[in-house]
Design a protein around this motif. Structure first.
Motif, PDB file in Angstrom:
ATOM      1  N   CYS A  27       0.811  -1.225   0.000  1.00 59.34           N
ATOM      2  CA  CYS A  27       0.000   0.000   0.000  1.00 59.34           C
ATOM      3  C   CYS A  27       0.842   1.272   0.000  1.00 59.34           C
ATOM      4  O   CYS A  27       0.293   2.376  -0.099  1.00 59.34           O
ATOM      5  CB  CYS A  27      -0.921   0.008   1.227  1.00 59.34           C
ATOM      6  SG  CYS A  27      -2.062  -1.390   1.294  1.00 59.34           S
ATOM      7  N   TRP A  66       0.537   3.995  -2.877  1.00 58.07           N
ATOM      8  CA  TRP A  66      -0.737   4.726  -2.803  1.00 58.07           C
ATOM      9  C   TRP A  66      -0.702   5.717  -1.646  1.00 58.07           C
ATOM     10  O   TRP A  66      -1.113   6.872  -1.778  1.00 58.07           O
ATOM     11  CB  TRP A  66      -1.888   3.731  -2.633  1.00 58.07           C
ATOM     12  CG  TRP A  66      -3.256   4.343  -2.726  1.00 58.07           C
ATOM     13  CD1 TRP A  66      -3.978   4.584  -3.851  1.00 58.07           C
ATOM     14  CD2 TRP A  66      -4.060   4.792  -1.624  1.00 58.07           C
ATOM     15  NE1 TRP A  66      -5.192   5.157  -3.529  1.00 58.07           N
ATOM     16  CE2 TRP A  66      -5.264   5.286  -2.164  1.00 58.07           C
ATOM     17  CE3 TRP A  66      -3.879   4.822  -0.246  1.00 58.07           C
ATOM     18  CZ2 TRP A  66      -6.292   5.805  -1.374  1.00 58.07           C
ATOM     19  CZ3 TRP A  66      -4.897   5.339   0.558  1.00 58.07           C
ATOM     20  CH2 TRP A  66      -6.090   5.822  -0.008  1.00 58.07           C
ATOM     21  N   THR A 100       0.987   9.166  -1.967  1.00 61.08           N
ATOM     22  CA  THR A 100       0.302  10.244  -2.698  1.00 61.08           C
ATOM     23  C   THR A 100      -0.641  11.047  -1.803  1.00 61.08           C
ATOM     24  O   THR A 100      -1.238  12.021  -2.264  1.00 61.08           O
ATOM     25  CB  THR A 100      -0.509   9.674  -3.887  1.00 61.08           C
ATOM     26  OG1 THR A 100      -1.616   8.899  -3.370  1.00 61.08           O
ATOM     27  CG2 THR A 100       0.355   8.807  -4.770  1.00 61.08           C
ATOM     28  N   LYS A 101      -0.766  10.644  -0.524  1.00 51.94           N
ATOM     29  CA  LYS A 101      -1.753  11.271   0.367  1.00 51.94           C
ATOM     30  C   LYS A 101      -1.074  12.159   1.409  1.00 51.94           C
ATOM     31  O   LYS A 101       0.041  11.885   1.852  1.00 51.94           O
ATOM     32  CB  LYS A 101      -2.591  10.197   1.071  1.00 51.94           C
ATOM     33  CG  LYS A 101      -3.295   9.231   0.124  1.00 51.94           C
ATOM     34  CD  LYS A 101      -4.243   9.943  -0.827  1.00 51.94           C
ATOM     35  CE  LYS A 101      -4.888   8.972  -1.815  1.00 51.94           C
ATOM     36  NZ  LYS A 101      -5.691   9.678  -2.831  1.00 51.94           N
ATOM     37  N   ASN A 145     -10.082   9.886   3.216  1.00 43.00           N
ATOM     38  CA  ASN A 145      -9.303   8.866   2.516  1.00 43.00           C
ATOM     39  C   ASN A 145      -9.216   7.632   3.406  1.00 43.00           C
ATOM     40  O   ASN A 145      -9.153   7.750   4.637  1.00 43.00           O
ATOM     41  CB  ASN A 145      -7.891   9.366   2.229  1.00 43.00           C
ATOM     42  CG  ASN A 145      -7.876  10.605   1.361  1.00 43.00           C
ATOM     43  OD1 ASN A 145      -8.660  10.739   0.432  1.00 43.00           O
ATOM     44  ND2 ASN A 145      -6.972  11.529   1.665  1.00 43.00           N
ATOM     45  N   ILE A 176      -7.820   3.196   3.655  1.00 41.13           N
ATOM     46  CA  ILE A 176      -7.434   1.866   3.191  1.00 41.13           C
ATOM     47  C   ILE A 176      -8.240   0.880   4.016  1.00 41.13           C
ATOM     48  O   ILE A 176      -8.233   0.942   5.261  1.00 41.13           O
ATOM     49  CB  ILE A 176      -5.925   1.607   3.388  1.00 41.13           C
ATOM     50  CG1 ILE A 176      -5.107   2.347   2.345  1.00 41.13           C
ATOM     51  CG2 ILE A 176      -5.610   0.112   3.312  1.00 41.13           C
ATOM     52  CD1 ILE A 176      -3.614   2.160   2.486  1.00 41.13           C
ATOM     53  N   LYS A 224     -13.389   5.811  -5.600  1.00 44.80           N
ATOM     54  CA  LYS A 224     -12.177   5.720  -6.395  1.00 44.80           C
ATOM     55  C   LYS A 224     -11.317   6.961  -6.204  1.00 44.80           C
ATOM     56  O   LYS A 224     -11.807   8.091  -6.254  1.00 44.80           O
ATOM     57  CB  LYS A 224     -12.541   5.568  -7.874  1.00 44.80           C
ATOM     58  CG  LYS A 224     -11.383   5.127  -8.752  1.00 44.80           C
ATOM     59  CD  LYS A 224     -11.878   4.780 -10.156  1.00 44.80           C
ATOM     60  CE  LYS A 224     -10.740   4.260 -11.022  1.00 44.80           C
ATOM     61  NZ  LYS A 224     -11.206   3.898 -12.384  1.00 44.80           N
ATOM     62  N   GLY A 225     -10.032   6.746  -5.929  1.00 42.60           N
ATOM     63  CA  GLY A 225      -9.111   7.851  -5.725  1.00 42.60           C
ATOM     64  C   GLY A 225      -8.854   8.133  -4.255  1.00 42.60           C
ATOM     65  O   GLY A 225      -7.730   8.443  -3.864  1.00 42.60           O
ATOM     66  N   ARG A 226      -9.904   8.038  -3.433  1.00 46.00           N
ATOM     67  CA  ARG A 226      -9.701   8.313  -2.007  1.00 46.00           C
ATOM     68  C   ARG A 226      -9.802   7.059  -1.146  1.00 46.00           C
ATOM     69  O   ARG A 226      -9.522   7.106   0.051  1.00 46.00           O
ATOM     70  CB  ARG A 226     -10.696   9.354  -1.509  1.00 46.00           C
ATOM     71  CG  ARG A 226     -12.134   8.886  -1.385  1.00 46.00           C
ATOM     72  CD  ARG A 226     -12.957   9.988  -0.715  1.00 46.00           C
ATOM     73  NE  ARG A 226     -14.366   9.654  -0.589  1.00 46.00           N
ATOM     74  CZ  ARG A 226     -14.890   9.024   0.463  1.00 46.00           C
ATOM     75  NH1 ARG A 226     -14.127   8.643   1.465  1.00 46.00           N
ATOM     76  NH2 ARG A 226     -16.184   8.783   0.498  1.00 46.00           N
ATOM     77  N   ARG A 244      -8.908   2.724  -0.920  1.00 43.83           N
ATOM     78  CA  ARG A 244      -8.269   1.539  -1.488  1.00 43.83           C
ATOM     79  C   ARG A 244      -8.691   0.334  -0.668  1.00 43.83           C
ATOM     80  O   ARG A 244      -8.611   0.356   0.572  1.00 43.83           O
ATOM     81  CB  ARG A 244      -6.754   1.674  -1.471  1.00 43.83           C
ATOM     82  CG  ARG A 244      -6.095   0.431  -2.049  1.00 43.83           C
ATOM     83  CD  ARG A 244      -4.710   0.666  -2.575  1.00 43.83           C
ATOM     84  NE  ARG A 244      -4.263  -0.543  -3.276  1.00 43.83           N
ATOM     85  CZ  ARG A 244      -3.034  -1.006  -3.255  1.00 43.83           C
ATOM     86  NH1 ARG A 244      -2.098  -0.360  -2.589  1.00 43.83           N
ATOM     87  NH2 ARG A 244      -2.717  -2.105  -3.902  1.00 43.83           N
TER      88      ARG A 244
END
Length: 494
Positions: free
Chosen positions: A279, A282, A285-286, A320, A322, A347-349, A351
């Motif tokens: 992870c 991904w 990017t946050k 956001n 996971i 999608k995008g925020r 996973r």
């Protein structure tokens, strides 16, 4: 005649569940780093799952050159590895058939253990102590039969240990195992000021249905632990001082937690039962503290309705996230457990993965909160990473762990308070309370304070390190008394 120059050689026997295997592996490493020879025993089922998850070719039984400790041995640690059958075929779904599996663990597995330990001790007479999970019912019998020092390793907090330890008091006072259990606060357990029945472990919230296999295991295991030479516990003295002190009046107990791998995020030993998704790209990017990590552990199940409410709560929250969503979280036969269109909506925020390396995720700076089932490993890891907790207990000790998190340590909040079921509006509101605003800042400050307690305990003169070194000295003395030989230390006869 026994070798009079041998060092401590411990046989380690974890309970065959993910949350128990992990701290046992870390304990094996810690003991080996302090001069012990270790023989570590996994069930064949656990061995196969770990091997498959890690993509390792470890052979059918783990008795070849390659096993989960291969890299540790390359660094000079004396850790051997063995496997034992639990009595079920490898293809048997132990999680789905929970009751049948524990019937076997209670009634069939002990005979396999007896034969297996006898074989190991005859093959290697240097084995002199037996470290088994507290939930096994046969530890004292095995240790006595093969003349081994008996050490019980409790992988959960001291509060849980003492409640099980005093299960007869709960029964005598009508808070457990009656047709109508008392609902008032419990204030008579040594070392526990007060606890409400809803904060007891799920198995102790039962009424008169107390003849289940799990209850039989609990009665026998916590009768058996009272015969142990020593109890090791994965907690910190300062966090549970009064509770630990009361148990110490009855038995030698050593709080040596948190038992983490060397380097914390860099363990070379595979313990995961499922393949792990990476992870990190991904998360990179946050923004810092912007991602909620959601995971309900490796074993407990919940309903499709509750998954639906949590999913919609995540959707409403706007944060956001996971989400670790095991394929069998509802049942192995259920498919499409998420609401229709959910993954596209987030999608995008968001996973969604089936499993991940949890330590690597929660130690990432993007993680700002953890919606958790309140497994003890998860709690300790989160505190270490200064991640506040949103508590959603499902089973066994998780309800009691929630009390510690929310009421005692003040490092988290309840997801559904005293209500039994979650709803999406409350999920959304609690997520935002955890992740944003004044209450979030207050919890984060408190997590830092509790982390400092953990750090101090693990320092050279900290309580956990002192307790660990005292355990080693006391264990060596008991080995000498029981086995009649002198321990070799640093190449010299002691």
């Amino acid at each position: 005649m026994a070798d009079t120059k041998q060092k401590p050689h411990a046989l380690l026997f974890p309970y065959p569940l993910q949350g128990h295997v992990i701290p046992f592996v870390h304990l094996a490493t810690k003991l080996a780093l302090n001069g012990f020879t270790i023989t570590f025993v996994n069930t064949e089922s656990i061995h196969q799952q770990i091997s498959k998850a890690a993509g390792l070719d470890l052979g059918a039984t783990g008795d070849g050159d390659a096993d989960i400790f291969s890299e540790a041995r390359k660094s000079g640690l004396d850790i051997r590895y063995a496997t034992i059958t639990d009595g079920f075929p490898l293809g048997f779904d132990r999680s789905l058939h929970h009751d049948q599996f524990f019937e076997g663990i209670l009634h069939v597995f002990p005979a396999y253990v007896d034969d297996f330990v006898g074989y190991l001790v005859r093959s290697d007479p240097t084995i002199n102590c037996f470290i088994a999970d507290t939930f096994f019912v046969w530890t004292s019998m095995i240790a006595s039969k093969y003349n081994l020092v008996n050490i019980s390793f409790f992988t959960e907090p001291a509060l849980v240990l003492t409640l099980y330890y005093h299960i007869d008091l709960l029964r005598q006072n009508g808070h457990f195992a009656t047709a109508d259990n008392r609902s008032d606060a419990i204030d008579y357990i040594p070392g526990v000021k007060s606890i409400t029945p809803t904060d007891l472990m799920s198995y102790l919230q039962e009424t008169d249905n107390i003849s289940t296999t799990v209850h039989q295991i609990l009665y026998k295991a916590f009768h058996d632990v009272k015969k142990g030479d020593f109890i090791i516990i994965n907690t910190v003295q300062e966090l549970e001082e009064e509770t630990i002190s009361c148990i110490q009046k009855k038995q030698p107990i050593y709080a040596i937690g948190p038992i983490f791998p060397p380097g914390f995020t860099k363990s070379c030993i595979s313990t995961s039962l499922w393949a792990e998704s990476d992870c990190t790209p991904w998360l990179d990017t946050k923004p810092h503290d912007s991602v909620l990590y959601v995971s309900f552990g490796s074993y407990a199940h919940t309903s499709k309705h509750e998954i639906d409410e949590i999913a919609n709560g995540l959707l409403l929250s706007g944060v956001n996230f996971i989400w670790v969503l095991r394929p069998d979280i509802v049942s192995s036969d259920e498919s499409d457990i998420l609401p229709v269109g959910f993954e596209e909506s987030v999608k995008g925020r968001g996973r969604i993965v089936s499993w991940c390396f949890q330590i690597a995720v929660i130690s990432h700076p993007a993680i700002g909160g953890f919606l958790t089932h309140c497994g003890w490993n998860s709690i300790l890891e989160s505190i270490w990473c200064c991640v506040p907790l949103l508590c959603y207990p499902l089973l066994t000790d998780q309800f009691t762990n929630r009390k510690l998190v929310v009421d005692d340590f003040n490092v988290g909040i309840n997801l559904c308070d005293d209500k039994k079921y979650v709803n999406r509006e409350e999920v959304s509101e609690k997520i935002n309370r955890l992740m944003k605003g004044k209450s979030s800042e207050e919890i984060r400050e408190q997590v830092k304070k509790v982390k400092k307690v953990l750090e101090d305990a693990m320092e050279k003169n900290g309580s956990s390190e002192r307790n660990f070194l005292q355990l080693i000295e006391d264990l060596k003395a008991r080995i000498v008394k029981k086995k009649g030989f002198v321990i070799k230390e640093n190449g010299k006869i002691k």
